[in-house]
Design a protein around this motif. Sequence first.
Motif, mmCIF file in Angstrom:
data_model
loop_
_atom_site.group_PDB
_atom_site.id
_atom_site.type_symbol
_atom_site.label_atom_id
_atom_site.label_comp_id
_atom_site.label_asym_id
_atom_site.label_seq_id
_atom_site.Cartn_x
_atom_site.Cartn_y
_atom_site.Cartn_z
ATOM 1 N N LEU A 118 0.837 -1.148 0.019
ATOM 2 C CA LEU A 118 0.136 0.017 0.041
ATOM 3 C C LEU A 118 0.922 1.162 -0.161
ATOM 4 N N GLU A 119 1.928 1.258 0.900
ATOM 5 C CA GLU A 119 2.721 2.387 0.877
ATOM 6 C C GLU A 119 3.579 2.727 -0.098
ATOM 7 N N GLY A 120 3.962 1.685 -0.841
ATOM 8 C CA GLY A 120 4.782 1.584 -2.125
ATOM 9 C C GLY A 120 3.986 2.563 -3.386
ATOM 10 N N LEU A 121 2.812 2.405 -3.132
ATOM 11 C CA LEU A 121 1.863 3.048 -4.441
ATOM 12 C C LEU A 121 2.314 4.676 -4.485
ATOM 13 N N GLU A 122 2.760 4.834 -3.216
ATOM 14 C CA GLU A 122 2.890 6.437 -3.080
ATOM 15 C C GLU A 122 4.069 7.055 -3.952
ATOM 16 N N HIS A 123 4.956 6.202 -4.254
ATOM 17 C CA HIS A 123 6.180 6.711 -4.722
ATOM 18 C C HIS A 123 6.422 6.163 -6.156
ATOM 19 N N ILE A 124 5.315 5.615 -6.860
ATOM 20 C CA ILE A 124 5.663 5.208 -8.091
ATOM 21 C C ILE A 124 4.621 5.908 -9.360
ATOM 22 N N ASP A 125 4.880 6.250 -10.481
ATOM 23 C CA ASP A 125 4.060 6.918 -11.247
ATOM 24 C C ASP A 125 3.233 6.184 -12.096
ATOM 25 N N TRP A 126 2.012 5.661 -11.489
ATOM 26 C CA TRP A 126 1.021 4.904 -12.054
ATOM 27 C C TRP A 126 -0.491 5.909 -12.168
ATOM 28 N N SER A 127 -1.243 5.514 -12.910
ATOM 29 C CA SER A 127 -2.482 6.177 -12.904
ATOM 30 C C SER A 127 -3.142 6.089 -11.637
ATOM 31 N N ASP A 128 -3.869 7.222 -11.263
ATOM 32 C CA ASP A 128 -4.694 6.996 -10.238
ATOM 33 C C ASP A 128 -5.886 5.955 -10.115
ATOM 34 N N ALA A 129 -6.280 5.967 -11.389
ATOM 35 C CA ALA A 129 -7.338 4.518 -11.483
ATOM 36 C C ALA A 129 -6.609 3.461 -11.143
ATOM 37 N N LEU A 130 -5.416 3.193 -11.456
ATOM 38 C CA LEU A 130 -4.918 2.000 -11.064
ATOM 39 C C LEU A 130 -4.531 1.642 -9.818
ATOM 40 N N LYS A 131 -4.039 3.070 -9.234
ATOM 41 C CA LYS A 131 -3.551 2.947 -7.802
ATOM 42 C C LYS A 131 -4.765 2.664 -6.904
ATOM 43 N N THR A 132 -5.824 3.148 -7.176
ATOM 44 C CA THR A 132 -7.316 2.972 -6.624
ATOM 45 C C THR A 132 -7.276 1.696 -6.512
ATOM 46 N N MET A 133 -7.286 0.965 -7.830
ATOM 47 C CA MET A 133 -7.683 -0.437 -7.901
ATOM 48 C C MET A 133 -6.889 -1.178 -6.935
ATOM 49 N N GLN A 134 -5.603 -0.957 -6.778
ATOM 50 C CA GLN A 134 -4.858 -1.799 -6.111
ATOM 51 C C GLN A 134 -4.929 -1.593 -4.605
ATOM 52 N N ARG A 135 -5.383 -0.017 -4.265
ATOM 53 C CA ARG A 135 -5.721 0.220 -2.881
ATOM 54 C C ARG A 135 -7.100 -0.415 -2.352
ATOM 55 N N ASN A 136 -7.847 -0.644 -3.462
ATOM 56 C CA ASN A 136 -9.291 -1.249 -2.887
ATOM 57 C C ASN A 136 -9.120 -2.676 -2.889
ATOM 58 N N TRP A 137 -8.238 -3.544 -3.500
ATOM 59 C CA TRP A 137 -7.796 -4.781 -3.547
ATOM 60 C C TRP A 137 -7.323 -4.854 -2.137
ATOM 61 N N LEU A 138 -6.286 -3.985 -1.737
ATOM 62 C CA LEU A 138 -5.664 -4.375 -0.399
ATOM 63 C C LEU A 138 -6.824 -4.265 0.777
ATOM 64 N N GLY A 139 -7.547 -3.257 0.500
ATOM 65 C CA GLY A 139 -8.801 -2.858 1.240
ATOM 66 C C GLY A 139 -8.177 -2.787 3.005
ATOM 67 N N ARG A 140 -7.484 -1.717 3.084
ATOM 68 C CA ARG A 140 -6.949 -1.466 4.427
ATOM 69 C C ARG A 140 -8.219 -0.687 5.407
ATOM 70 N N SER A 141 -8.327 -1.372 6.584
ATOM 71 C CA SER A 141 -9.266 -0.703 7.426
ATOM 72 C C SER A 141 -8.674 -0.644 8.927
ATOM 73 N N GLU A 142 -9.079 0.561 9.552
ATOM 74 C CA GLU A 142 -8.692 0.570 10.984
ATOM 75 C C GLU A 142 -9.835 0.264 11.894
ATOM 76 N N GLY A 143 -9.534 -0.351 12.881
ATOM 77 C CA GLY A 143 -10.492 -0.648 13.892
ATOM 78 C C GLY A 143 -10.317 -1.240 15.002
ATOM 79 N N ALA A 144 -11.064 -2.208 15.653
ATOM 80 C CA ALA A 144 -10.318 -3.022 16.992
ATOM 81 C C ALA A 144 -11.025 -4.300 16.898
ATOM 82 N N SER A 145 -10.229 -5.125 17.629
ATOM 83 C CA SER A 145 -10.837 -6.443 17.868
ATOM 84 C C SER A 145 -11.131 -6.468 19.372
ATOM 85 N N ILE A 146 -12.298 -6.958 19.385
ATOM 86 C CA ILE A 146 -12.755 -6.742 20.840
ATOM 87 C C ILE A 146 -13.394 -8.394 21.280
ATOM 88 N N HIS A 147 -12.929 -8.671 22.649
ATOM 89 C CA HIS A 147 -13.635 -10.097 22.936
ATOM 90 C C HIS A 147 -14.797 -10.063 23.600
#
Length: 956
Positions: free
Chosen positions: A260-289
């Motif tokens: 995900l982070e590496g996408l910041e440093h390469i010259d790819w189209s926004d469309a393609l970067k977004t596709m990769q970001r969506n595929w990676l699908g990072r989300s922040e949250g919590a796991s709770i017992h």
Amino acid sequence: MQNYDHQSIEAKWRAYWKEQKINEVVEDTTKPKFYVLDMFPYPSGAGLHVGHPLGYIASDIFSRYKRLRGFNVLHPMGFDAFGLPTEQYAIQTGIHPAVSTDKNIKRYREQMDQLALSYDWSREVRTCDPKYYKWTQWIFTQLFDHYYDLDEDKAIPITALKERFEKEGNLKVQAAHTHANSFDASAWQSMTAKEQAEVIMDYRLAYRKIGYVNWCEALGTVLANDQIKDGLSERGAHPVEKRAMTQWYLRITAYAERLLEGLEHIDWSDALKTMQRNWLGRSEGASIHFDIKDHNAQLEIYTTRPDTIFGATFMVLAPEHPLVSQITTGDQQGDIDEYLDYVKSRSERDRQSDVKNVTGAFTGAYALNPFTQVEIPIWIAEYVLMDYGTGAIMAVPAGDERDHKFAEKFDLPIIEIIDRTDYPNAGIEDKVGTMINSDFINGKPVLEAIAAVCQAVEDKNMGKRQVNFKMRDANFSRQRYWGEPFPIVYDDEDIATALPLAELPLTLPDSDDFQPTAEGASPLARVTEWVELPDGRRRETDTMPAVAGSSWYYLRYMDPGNEDAFASKSTIDYWQDVDLYIGGAEHAVSHLMYARFWHKFLYDLGYLPTDEPFQKLINQGMIQGVIEFIYLKKEKTEGQHHFICRSMASDFDEEELVRIPVPIEYVSAYGTDDSYLTTEGIDGFIKWSPSYKDAIFEIPDGTYQKGATTVTGNQKEFQLITHSEVGKMSKSKYNVINPDDVIGQYGTDCFRMYEMFLGPLESSKPWDTNGIDGVFKFIRRLWRLYFDENGTFAIDRITPASKDELRILHSTIKKVQEDIERYSFNTCVSHFMIAVNDLKAYEVQKLEIAEALVVLISPFAPHIAEELWHQLGHEDSVHRAQFPELNEDHLKQSEITYPVSINGKKRTEAAFSVDATKEEMEAEALKLEAVQKWIDGKTIRKVIIVPGRMINIVAN
RNA sequence: GCCGAAGUGGCGGAAUUGGUAGACGCGCUGGAUUCAAAAUCCAGUUCUCGCAAGGGAGUGUGGGUUCGAUUCCCACCUUCGGUACCA
């Protein structure tokens, strides 16, 4: 007058280049390097169609341009030669995949050569060549022998991990893994060798586990998610089901954050970067017992909205969740069993096609809210997926649409927890508003509430903050013949070991039976003398997926013959990485994600100097074809098939008609709005598809059947209008246009320039041969600049070029240079046309102009440029020349014509000397007759003068 | 649903930082050359009113910012591509 004869001239220079080995490249530290890569093709039996070369031509132009600019350019090509279609073909025909692959590659090679693509073929790679897949297998063994250490944030040898387990168990080890249990040093030491091997397996970057895989019965293999479309196999559209199997996986998830982070440093189209970001699908949250009432077990859930915990009115487990069998109560067992049966009966396709329908069942058990100890019923439902998060959720009907639907259907309580009166347009999942009915976070805005609950959860040891990725580890096993064998052997305890480099490549054994076995094992399982080793060990029989060979091929081009390494350190240090990568968007996720993953892994191991493989990436558009259909009535007329004209189709209901694709060679006025079939076209169609030989073809004025026309109206020619649609060029739509035919008629140079002229590289467009005449005319016009009317080569070598001629030349240099640099090849072709049109005014071209123009155009039209270059008296190739240097002085003009606008609307023009002051220009402009007319009776408010651009007078 | 890209003449498309909208090509119209054709060359071609000179409108729709908007902002429509019970 001598006309340009493309046939003989193009053939002559292709032979010359081959003989001169002009495209071969060696490392040369005196020159800067540039690496231009095309996505290598899968050599299918159909050969190339006009759509394939688009990207190849563009990358070739860029490569040639860079060479002229003094770069040492690596521009290689190879073949992605393992894969399912060839194997399916083998099953159908009995032709060995190696044989058909060879044949297809030969055909591809011929077609590529005909396009004059300047590949260094001495560097060709084929993924199915043992000399190549030796290193694919070797990289796999490296993945097998490494784990991902989260403290170091890189891959570390497994041997180091074993040492740590020996000393301290896994308690302090921060690593990417799939192991469920913790153990200390003594626990580790008391494990059997097999137990230890199983633990280690859960840490390897290439590992084995039981997984639910997409099993396709008809193809007899496991498919990757991206080989499935709408719940059916992409190839053949066969049904796909979930099946539990032990498979090899690659732990790509270990690299998720870096990918995900590496996408910041390469010259790819926004469309393609977004596709990769969506595929990676990072989300922040919590796991709770959550504690479970009357049970020792705890239920762990993952949520991105910990703030909504006080609105959780039920819990949902995935049907496959291991707790389901433990917590289901006696009186609910029947309901749960019934539901599990229902889930099992549903195919992947059912699940996907009806997401609106809510289903589920109650386990009878209750979880306890960790803050309030309120009892929350535990349900199971299909909409919760076992392999995302923890396979369990807390359901908040007031904060999640799916949960809301579920609550409504099963009549579960809904507690409002967010006051959104200040945000009337907000949806229920938006992170805005103020918490209500929520204990200690009441009154806090949502974002603060999320932070507060996370903090409280960690303070009270109920769980922790967590980052999740949608991306899963990739299944890397295929039960197929035509792929790389895994370099893995199992001993009698089923402990897996990787083969050492000395034993690689592990070659694919010969076989003539490519069907998978009845149990679903790979065809290799039948080759017992290969599988069973003399010492009692046995080989893995699965093979690797096609993505394996394509994940690192760009590195092999650097040093393709190396037998001691995938590429030598010195060649890698020279070529570094790919500067420009051109290929289709269909590889936007899987191939590009895997190549990046392997690259980063090899970087971690110290083999590569950079951690991203492709610095600049362009997705070329698709060249589409027009598909021609004719309308067939579903109901036969007097036992005969009955086709009707498009103009009659509106008289019928859609259900009464079927559209039948017609091969385009039978269609007249192909590609236009009113394309049609003549009686000759129909005869051709019938011959091609004999089942329609007695069919009736009806138009408003009459019918045609078995060669006889009944025309009732006064229409002279029988025209059955067809229906045209733009779509993919494909064999099955009979609309493939073969580049060989076009090249035969117009020549390679013309074809290359026309493909570029069609439009921007990145946009898709339908193939249209109509415009090619314009480019053909241009090439002949270019030729005639160098010849007099008797067909004699005629260049003025004495007279210096005039100011005007130099201006034409240098403005062309400027524009072509700028436009190539921004990959705008269509406008380059326009500039060449303009230059030739302008130069045509001069009867004989001056040497200076004539030479520079040939060099400028050589990346686009390499043959004609080479011919003219030699006619100009050069011995060496134009492709070893230097790009002409731009001299801006020649572009300077003494006068500039300004548009003069009144209130922003252009009314007239006026010429001013370049060194006229604004004041002078303003005074002059106001005196213009046309201006006087428009400002008559008005007050001048303002005069805006942009030097070199325009003059605007504001008056009212 | 979500994400991304794109909507400009009859057609493919151009306009790189807000500055002459429609470059270049196709097609079409007229003309030259020719016994004729091919090829080549010349002129015209956004729509609209007008014989013309010259007006008016115009870059998916509606609004906004600006001396000036295809370009920037807001809302919407359409098309294409990706993705989808991802908690």
